[in-house]
Design a protein around this motif. Structure first.
Motif, PDB file in Angstrom:
ATOM      1  N   ILE A   1       0.904  -1.396   0.064  1.00 56.66           N
ATOM      2  CA  ILE A   1      -0.200  -0.015  -0.113  1.00 56.66           C
ATOM      3  C   ILE A   1       0.820   1.292   0.089  1.00 56.66           C
ATOM      4  CG2 ILE A   1      -1.768   1.259   1.380  1.00 56.66           C
ATOM      5  CD1 ILE A   1      -2.662  -1.479   2.188  1.00 56.66           C
ATOM      6  N   ALA A   2       0.667   2.115  -0.823  1.00 52.48           N
ATOM      7  CA  ALA A   2       1.440   3.386  -0.972  1.00 52.48           C
ATOM      8  C   ALA A   2       0.596   4.471  -0.667  1.00 52.48           C
ATOM      9  CB  ALA A   2       1.944   3.322  -2.495  1.00 52.48           C
TER      10      ALA A   2
ATOM     11  N   GLU B   1      -3.297   4.641  -1.554  1.00 48.96           N
ATOM     12  CA  GLU B   1      -4.374   5.049  -0.609  1.00 48.96           C
ATOM     13  C   GLU B   1      -4.269   6.794  -0.274  1.00 48.96           C
ATOM     14  OE1 GLU B   1      -5.524   4.336   4.179  1.00 48.96           O
ATOM     15  OE2 GLU B   1      -3.888   3.280   3.544  1.00 48.96           O
ATOM     16  N   PHE B   2      -5.249   7.132  -0.979  1.00 46.23           N
ATOM     17  CA  PHE B   2      -5.618   8.481  -0.606  1.00 46.23           C
ATOM     18  C   PHE B   2      -5.814   8.754   0.846  1.00 46.23           C
ATOM     19  CE2 PHE B   2      -9.657   6.708  -1.460  1.00 46.23           C
ATOM     20  CZ  PHE B   2     -10.656   7.256  -0.467  1.00 46.23           C
TER      21      PHE B   2
ATOM     22  N   GLY C   1     -11.824  10.280  -5.816  1.00 46.79           N
ATOM     23  CA  GLY C   1     -11.844  10.497  -7.355  1.00 46.79           C
ATOM     24  C   GLY C   1     -10.526  10.907  -7.772  1.00 46.79           C
ATOM     25  N   THR C   2      -9.691  11.557  -7.159  1.00 46.47           N
ATOM     26  CA  THR C   2      -8.339  12.146  -7.535  1.00 46.47           C
ATOM     27  C   THR C   2      -7.326  10.800  -7.563  1.00 46.47           C
ATOM     28  OG1 THR C   2      -8.665  14.114  -6.305  1.00 46.47           O
ATOM     29  CG2 THR C   2      -6.351  13.435  -7.055  1.00 46.47           C
ATOM     30  N   ALA C   3      -7.407   9.901  -6.511  1.00 44.95           N
ATOM     31  CA  ALA C   3      -6.647   8.725  -6.591  1.00 44.95           C
ATOM     32  C   ALA C   3      -7.097   7.834  -7.600  1.00 44.95           C
ATOM     33  CB  ALA C   3      -7.004   7.997  -5.452  1.00 44.95           C
ATOM     34  N   TYR C   4      -8.446   7.781  -7.988  1.00 49.44           N
ATOM     35  CA  TYR C   4      -8.906   6.995  -9.134  1.00 49.44           C
ATOM     36  C   TYR C   4      -8.328   7.324 -10.357  1.00 49.44           C
ATOM     37  CZ  TYR C   4     -11.655   3.455 -11.617  1.00 49.44           C
ATOM     38  OH  TYR C   4     -11.975   2.381 -12.366  1.00 49.44           O
ATOM     39  N   ASP C   5      -8.590   8.646 -10.529  1.00 48.43           N
ATOM     40  CA  ASP C   5      -7.958   9.170 -11.859  1.00 48.43           C
ATOM     41  C   ASP C   5      -6.423   8.812 -12.059  1.00 48.43           C
ATOM     42  OD1 ASP C   5     -10.439  10.455 -12.502  1.00 48.43           O
ATOM     43  OD2 ASP C   5      -9.712  12.507 -11.634  1.00 48.43           O
TER      44      ASP C   5
ATOM     45  N   ILE D   1     -10.295  -1.736  -7.006  1.00 50.94           N
ATOM     46  CA  ILE D   1     -10.362  -1.623  -5.550  1.00 50.94           C
ATOM     47  C   ILE D   1      -9.526  -2.618  -5.014  1.00 50.94           C
ATOM     48  CG2 ILE D   1     -11.568  -0.873  -3.343  1.00 50.94           C
ATOM     49  CD1 ILE D   1     -11.964   1.032  -5.948  1.00 50.94           C
ATOM     50  N   PHE D   2      -8.353  -2.250  -4.676  1.00 52.85           N
ATOM     51  CA  PHE D   2      -7.418  -3.385  -4.167  1.00 52.85           C
ATOM     52  C   PHE D   2      -7.537  -3.725  -2.494  1.00 52.85           C
ATOM     53  CE2 PHE D   2      -3.866  -3.282  -7.793  1.00 52.85           C
ATOM     54  CZ  PHE D   2      -4.829  -3.751  -8.760  1.00 52.85           C
ATOM     55  N   ALA D   3      -7.728  -2.664  -1.664  1.00 53.37           N
ATOM     56  CA  ALA D   3      -7.841  -2.948  -0.079  1.00 53.37           C
ATOM     57  C   ALA D   3      -8.913  -2.115   0.263  1.00 53.37           C
ATOM     58  CB  ALA D   3      -6.468  -2.486   0.248  1.00 53.37           C
TER      59      ALA D   3
END
Length: 277
Positions: A103-104, A142-143, A155-159, A196-198
């Motif tokens: 996880i980053a 992970e946002f 939304g930003t993380a998914y972009d 969605i990994f985690a």
């Protein structure tokens, strides 16, 4: 749905250690554990990765993710070297114990950088890290739901993840973080559930949005997070992963270690039964 335990949940309980967490998680029926960077490094002072791998081979509990690769983006040259070194260590741990994900977490307190530039740089860094870890290890972005985090909404993380466009790069959805910076259910409904990994489970006190630190987390169902909406959206998009409890609450650290892990298992199992079965 399988259930997991993040070591932050009991981190400051008396007697906590990686081995104590492993034994308690096995005792109370967790399927997976997210291993903290500091806990595994402390473990390796007196043990080997081979010993850790052997433990997992002989128990039901399995490793889920390395938590975390901290502040992977917006780093100077020295910071990039630190991330490279930490990533090499994570790869070593993952290969030794057959753990498939890290996880980053994004950097905080970046100044006067546009969201567009933050996204573009994060895409470059995640592509680089994707190549570095290889296809056998996933990276889950992970946002963090804090005003000063460089990537603080779903939304930003998914972009970013869409732009990276790698099979081994996805998103961590932490319910506390989703709530705290007003991430949108619409964005989640429009996502690919396979990205969605985690899924980190917790709750939040009824305080002004964006004002809470991790110490304001609660057991799921005791706060104001819209768990029903998030769970419904996850089911709609086909999410089929692990639900992992992650708390940082000082009052929970005052519990005995055994009581903490037992309670964590009870509330996580109850949550999954309510929303996913």
């Amino acid at each position: 749905m399988k259930i997991g335990f993040n070591e932050a949940t009991a981190l400051e309980c008396k007697g906590q250690s990686l081995m104590a967490d492993l034994e308690a998680c096995e005792k109370y029926g967790f399927d997976y554990i997210e291993i903290r960077f500091d806990c595994v490094k402390d473990y390796l002072k007196d043990h080997t990765l081979e010993e850790l791998a052997e433990w997992f081979q002989n128990h039901h509990l399995k490793p889920w993710a390395y938590n975390t690769l901290i502040f992977f983006n917006q780093r100077d040259e020295a910071g990039v070297k630190e991330i490279d070194a930490e990533t090499e260590f994570i790869i070593k741990v993952c290969k030794a114990i057959d753990m498939k994900m890290l996880i980053a977490v994004p950097s905080f307190d970046v100044k006067d950088i546009s969201v567009t530039d933050i996204k573009e740089e994060a895409v470059d860094r995640l592509r680089y890290l994707s190549d570095k870890v290889g296809s056998g290890i996933k990276i889950s972005l992970e946002f963090c739901g804090a005003p000063n985090c460089s990537i603080n909404q779903f939304g930003t993380a998914y972009d970013v993840v869409k732009a990276v466009n790698r099979e081994n790069v996805g998103v961590t959805l932490d319910t506390f973080h989703f709530h705290e910076m007003c991430s949108k259910l619409e964005d989640l409904r429009n996502a690919d559930g396979k990205k969605i990994f985690a899924y980190h489970l917790n709750d939040c006190e009824d305080l002004p949005l964006g004002s809470c630190g991790d110490d304001k987390r609660l057991w799921p169902g005791e706060g104001v997070v819209d768990h029903s909406g998030i769970a419904k959206a996850l089911k709609e998009i086909g999410f089929d992963g692990v639900c992992t409890i992650e708390e940082f609450r000082p009052e929970y650290y005052e519990m005995t270690h055994d009581e903490n892990v037992k309670k964590a298992a009870e509330v996580t199992r109850s949550f999954v039964a309510k929303y996913f079965e």
